[in-house]
Write a protein that holds these residues in place. Sequence first.
Motif, PDB file in Angstrom:
ATOM      1  N   ILE A 129       0.750  -1.169  -0.009  1.00  0.00           N
ATOM      2  CA  ILE A 129       0.027  -0.134   0.069  1.00  0.00           C
ATOM      3  C   ILE A 129       0.864   1.267   0.041  1.00  0.00           C
ATOM      4  O   ILE A 129       0.672   2.226  -0.614  1.00  0.00           O
ATOM      5  N   ASN A 165      -6.334  -6.123   2.991  1.00  0.00           N
ATOM      6  CA  ASN A 165      -5.360  -5.559   2.027  1.00  0.00           C
ATOM      7  C   ASN A 165      -6.240  -5.241   0.762  1.00  0.00           C
ATOM      8  O   ASN A 165      -6.119  -4.048   0.166  1.00  0.00           O
ATOM      9  N   GLN A 216      -8.144  -2.072   1.728  1.00  0.00           N
ATOM     10  CA  GLN A 216      -7.199  -0.943   1.876  1.00  0.00           C
ATOM     11  C   GLN A 216      -6.767  -0.318   0.424  1.00  0.00           C
ATOM     12  O   GLN A 216      -6.645   0.856   0.232  1.00  0.00           O
TER      13      GLN A 216
END
Length: 456
Positions: A160, A195, A198
Amino acid sequence: MKTIIEPFRIKSVERLKMTTEAQRKHLLKNAHYNVVLLNSDDVLIDLLTDSGTTAMSSEQWASLHLGDESYVRSPSYYKFVAAVQKYMPFKYVLPTHQGRPAERILASVVSQDGSIIPNNSHFDTTRANFSHAKATPIDLVIDEAKDPTSLYPFKGNMDIPKLALLLEKSQQNIPLIMLTITNNSVGGQPVSMANIRQTSELCKSFNIPLFFDACRFAENAYLIKRNEAEYQDVSIKSIVQEMFSYADGMTMSAKKDALVNTGGWLALNDDHWAEKAMDQLLLTEGFITYGGLAGRDLHAMALGIEEGIDEDYLKYRINSIEYLGNALDKVGIPVHKPFGGHAIYIDVEAMFSHIPVSAHPGQALNMALYEEAGIRACEISSVKLDNSAKQQNTSEKIIVRLAIPRRVYTKSHLDYIVEAFDNINRRKEQIQGLNMTLDAHPLRQYAAQFEPIIAQ
């Protein structure tokens, strides 16, 4: 019960051709020491790919007789679309004959010279299609994925912070962001729901669509359920629905987790992109309601989506992969851990440390496996090319992948594979590398030719 059994029984069988070592050496020589060039009926256990090699169920075979072969707007199309949209609520669902045309159409629609396509890791055909469309594919997988011994459970995750930096620097050149689930290029490793969430939030903050390369979405969902604490009591179907709620589109090879021998689709929400994609589909695949498939194929895909997310099946599937990985580990084969959803990945540089990279140790292992036991595997690293399609990509680790077809091989087949590796490992110092005698690109692992290096 502790013993995990196949949640099915065998109704028909396919005879395997048994060969001698001498015959296999002759066949390998005729195939220029590239196992991809072997005829499939000369292969005893074929681990080249899990794509399109599924054993379909009796229900799927029966459904072939229900397929409507009308050229346009067949009932089979609407059955297929309903099956997709039950779990993947995208506005447009365009069937294709496999995942590759879905990638090609998407790349041609969204890319232009200078476009950047981030992904956790692009699979080789995805990378090639975007490169062909003059875009630059970029891999942003987390650092844990680079350590084959790490037991981090979600090594397929997008990095990220790195994605955020790229977006801040190059937002205007990024038409979409891809996320491959599971992440095939780093050992079939899953992407966590956290994930996915995100990545989606970051995409939305920059107003950039998120697309999934979703051919192994069901295996990813099962590994989320098993390894992400908050999902242990959530059904696979609910996990799948949540996963796709974070995406704006997808490419799909149904030849994996939709449990069919041919088929795929491109799904998306954007009206303008969909119009352009339908034009491409009409030009190259067929009418937009069949996309190069027969009605019977659409019927089989619709059933395969449901069968592919059955929890009993997924439990058997994932545990079979783990069984093979643990058995190989016990006999000293350097395997990537943890074991992913569809394949076992061999660290060839660790196994054949005496063979230099220039001598193609991955191809040497492929050759040894076939000579020893008639097993065909796939190297997915050192004979690839970089984005320019002009030179070897030496930045990746050398990996041989053992991709396990779905509902095809039994436990004794897996034990046979382990025995073959054990035998090779005991004599590995005698195995030499190969020279490449014929290059081919952009996907040269499918056409290159080799010859053994003769020890002086």
